[in-house]
Scaffold this motif. Structure first.
Motif, PDB file in Angstrom:
ATOM      1  N   LEU A  23       0.826  -1.204   0.000  1.00 51.16           N
ATOM      2  CA  LEU A  23       0.000   0.000   0.000  1.00 51.16           C
ATOM      3  C   LEU A  23       0.864   1.259   0.000  1.00 51.16           C
ATOM      4  O   LEU A  23       0.566   2.228  -0.712  1.00 51.16           O
ATOM      5  CB  LEU A  23      -0.931  -0.014   1.211  1.00 51.16           C
ATOM      6  CG  LEU A  23      -1.967   1.094   1.300  1.00 51.16           C
ATOM      7  CD1 LEU A  23      -2.946   0.987   0.142  1.00 51.16           C
ATOM      8  CD2 LEU A  23      -2.691   1.029   2.627  1.00 51.16           C
ATOM      9  N   CYS A  26       2.158   1.803  -3.456  1.00 48.87           N
ATOM     10  CA  CYS A  26       1.114   2.309  -4.361  1.00 48.87           C
ATOM     11  C   CYS A  26       0.738   3.756  -4.076  1.00 48.87           C
ATOM     12  O   CYS A  26       0.448   4.512  -4.994  1.00 48.87           O
ATOM     13  CB  CYS A  26      -0.129   1.436  -4.268  1.00 48.87           C
ATOM     14  SG  CYS A  26       0.056  -0.170  -5.035  1.00 48.87           S
ATOM     15  N   ILE A  27       0.720   4.114  -2.801  1.00 47.13           N
ATOM     16  CA  ILE A  27       0.255   5.456  -2.436  1.00 47.13           C
ATOM     17  C   ILE A  27       1.381   6.485  -2.423  1.00 47.13           C
ATOM     18  O   ILE A  27       1.174   7.633  -2.793  1.00 47.13           O
ATOM     19  CB  ILE A  27      -0.462   5.416  -1.076  1.00 47.13           C
ATOM     20  CG1 ILE A  27      -1.761   4.654  -1.218  1.00 47.13           C
ATOM     21  CG2 ILE A  27      -0.714   6.804  -0.519  1.00 47.13           C
ATOM     22  CD1 ILE A  27      -2.506   4.462   0.082  1.00 47.13           C
ATOM     23  N   CYS A  58       0.989  -4.477  -8.233  1.00 44.26           N
ATOM     24  CA  CYS A  58       0.624  -4.174  -6.840  1.00 44.26           C
ATOM     25  C   CYS A  58      -0.807  -4.599  -6.518  1.00 44.26           C
ATOM     26  O   CYS A  58      -1.066  -5.182  -5.460  1.00 44.26           O
ATOM     27  CB  CYS A  58       0.806  -2.685  -6.554  1.00 44.26           C
ATOM     28  SG  CYS A  58       2.513  -2.176  -6.403  1.00 44.26           S
ATOM     29  N   SER A  62      -1.913  -7.549  -4.007  1.00 43.76           N
ATOM     30  CA  SER A  62      -2.836  -7.301  -2.898  1.00 43.76           C
ATOM     31  C   SER A  62      -3.948  -8.350  -2.859  1.00 43.76           C
ATOM     32  O   SER A  62      -4.345  -8.799  -1.781  1.00 43.76           O
ATOM     33  CB  SER A  62      -3.451  -5.905  -3.012  1.00 43.76           C
ATOM     34  OG  SER A  62      -2.448  -4.923  -2.931  1.00 43.76           O
TER      35      SER A  62
END
Length: 160
Positions: A23, A26-27, A58, A62
């Motif tokens: 995460l 990705c962020i 990604c 996930s």
């Protein structure tokens, strides 16, 4: 808490920590890389296909982590030999093939891009091939786990 529950709990914690790392990538990391590239080379959109592949990996990863979490929950509840576990293994294997597809897509794009820029793509391509090898091992392992589980479930259906 017995040993099986403790091991499953530990693996769940590890899956959650890996999920947090994915995460964060990705962020934070991928948008920051795109922002740096846009500042350094305005009007050049050559990084975007690689970003699409990275986000694809990604997101797929996930999904795999969620399925691993569900599989560990089934093991904790003594439902390791169930249709849900078989479904999770099948989905993990499909996601492994999707990750291989995204990595191959990125390798092909890098190869085409370097034909125009004259750069040497050997480093990124070799890393991609190592990623494909690791993902192939995961897919093979899921297939090895899936076949006996399917046989056990078929035997249970015959006995019922």
């Amino acid at each position: 808490m017995n040993v099986k529950s403790g091991s499953a709990f530990f693996l769940k914690v590890i899956a959650i920590l890996i999920g947090i790392a994915v995460l964060a990538v990705c962020i934070y990391w991928l948008p920051a890389a795109a922002r740096r590239d846009a500042i350094e080379r305005p009007g050049d959109y050559s990084l975007y296909p690689l970003l699409v592949c990275a986000y694809g990996v990604c997101i797929t990863f996930s999904v795999v982590l969620y399925q691993v979490f569900k599989l560990l929950t089934n093991i904790e509840k003594n439902n390791a030999f169930s249709e849900l576990s078989l479904h999770s293994l099948k989905l993990i294997k499909k996601c492994a093939f999707a990750v291989i597809f995204f990595i191959l897509l990125a390798i092909v794009y890098l190869k085409v891009l370097t034909q125009f820029t004259g750069d040497d793509p050997a480093g990124p391509i070799s890393l991609g091939l190592m990623g494909i090898l690791a993902t192939s091992v995961v897919a093979a392992f899921m297939d090895v786990l899936q076949k006996p589980l399917k046989n056990v479930l078929d035997e249970q259906l015959k006995n019922d």
